[in-house]
Design a protein around this motif. Structure first.
Motif: not given
Length: 422
Positions: A150-171
């Motif tokens: 997810s492109i928006p989740l990549i932006i969120y992860g980069a801005t909020a300093s959160v694991s993008v891999a975890k964000l991806f699996m959360a979706g």
């Protein structure tokens, strides 16, 4: 500060691109507040100076290659054989194909503009009304930025300093829930209006599965890489591009040099626009934080209630409204410095909050009157906007239902990433 806000709203109202509205107002704000000129360039460059953000142009390119290489056609053909026999069959195929394609591109507009053309043509040819076909396509395109990648989740992860891999699996689970909810609504419409089914042929389904296998396993490769730690999200975007290119050139042989150059050009333009929005939004946010505006907004929201459930409801409403008018990337970059100081003290999981935030913004993309995906679907499907506005409204109900289910049952979002990624 008056010049700062007046410029932004005037440019937005007259229809200037969101990047220009944000950038021009931020620059004028810096000049009127006597900030050093060096700050303007420095903050814009800092906003896009992230290893994670390299994944954005690569996933955009992967989506364009898959559309141009006719990979999306094979995906839809398989989905038609798989679920086409259910009442409202091609509508279900539309949703399932969007889920599969979501695991490759991470973009709602890539789904709507590429796969959507194939889906709407097939549905209208088989007796579905153009406005119903367009509504199903628009609603299912929302799944693209929820289901990984997810492109928006990549932006969120980069801005909020959160694991993008975890964000991806959360979706994954919310994306599947959205698909099921939309299919239930399609089934209800199909029974009511007696839409035509696609006959079930087991041999044809197996044949189509074998023909589409290389396309279908792309999401599995990406998901397996995250969960096993074989590669990062940024590396996954490179693999998606290479894989799409290989099967388009060597296996399906549907890509030529002219098409490849067009994919590169289109991807470069889209990526430049997205990254420019992020850069200008970073400068805009810097002015908000520096002048204490973001703190005032946060204090105002917290003054209404300190109950996490109420705060999440307020944030959902704000994001749904903003998503109707602005690009998701701009909203993420602008609103995160305001919202993170609110949700952190309340103990809200940032993975959970990131998914909720992106889900809100994606629903806004298909909400009248200014949802971006509605304009894309109207253009490629040759459907009048006023007809599309009416037909999309019933499909917002299951999407919003899933949004609130994920908001108030955080385990739906956090269970899978906590299970697979330590």
């Amino acid at each position: 500060m008056a010049i700062f806000f007046i410029t932004f709203f005037v440019l937005l109202i007259i229809g200037a691109p969101i990047s220009i509205s944000i950038g021009a107002s931020a620059v004028l704000g810096c000049l009127s507040l006597d900030y050093p000129l060096m700050v303007i360039g420095q903050k814009m460059v800092t906003g896009i100076d992230s290893y994670l953000l390299i994944a954005i142009p690569l996933f955009i390119l992967a989506g364009n290659l898959m559309n141009a290489g006719k990979i999306t056609e094979k995906i839809f053909s398989f989905c038609k054989e798989l679920v086409g026999w259910i009442p409202g069959g091609l509508g279900h195929a539309n949703v399932v194909a969007s889920i599969i394609f979501a695991g490759m591109s991470g973009s709602a507009t890539a789904d709507a503009g590429g796969l959507g053309t194939i889906e709407m043509e097939a549905m209208t040819t088989n007796g579905y009304t153009p406005k119903f076909s367009a509504a199903v396509t628009a609603a299912s395109s929302v799944i693209g930025p929820i289901f990984p990648p997810s492109i928006p989740l990549i932006i969120y992860g980069a801005t909020a300093s959160v694991s993008v891999a975890k964000l991806f699996m959360a979706g994954v689970v919310p994306g599947l829930l959205m698909g099921v909810a939309l299919m239930v609504l399609v089934f209800i419409f199909a029974v009511k209006y007696k839409f035509e089914r696609h006959p079930f042929h087991f041999k044809k389904m197996i044949k189509q599965f074998c023909s589409s296998l290389l396309s279908l396993i792309t999401p599995l490769i990406i998901l397996a890489g995250f969960t096993t730690g074989w590669f990062t999200p940024t590396e996954a975007s490179s693999i998606a591009v290479a894989y799409a290119l290989i099967i388009s050139l060597l296996v399906y042989r549907t890509m030529d040099w002219k098409t490849f150059k067009k994919c590169l050009l289109d991807s470069a333009i889209t990526s430049a626009n997205t990254l420019f929005i992020i850069g200008t939004s970073t400068l805009f946010t810097y002015v908000l934080v520096k002048e204490g505006i973001s703190t005032q907004i946060a204090n105002f929201i917290l003054s209404i209630s300190d109950n996490p459930a109420v705060i999440l409801l307020i944030i959902n409403i704000i994001l749904l409204l903003l998503g109707m008018f602005m690009e998701p990337g701009a909203i993420l970059t602008l609103m995160l410095p305001v919202l993170l100081p609110i949700v952190k003290p309340l103990g809200i999981d940032l993975i959970h909050f990131g998914l909720i935030m992106v889900l809100n913004l994606m629903i806004g993309q298909v909400t009248p009157p200014f949802g971006v995906c509605l304009f894309v679907i109207s253009d490629v499907g040759k459907v009048k906007l006023d007809a599309l506005y009416k037909s999309i409204l019933p499909f917002l109900v299951p999407l919003i239902a899933v949004l609130f289910l994920c908001t108030y049952c955080p385990q739906i979002v956090t269970w899978l990433p906590n299970l697979l990624i330590k």
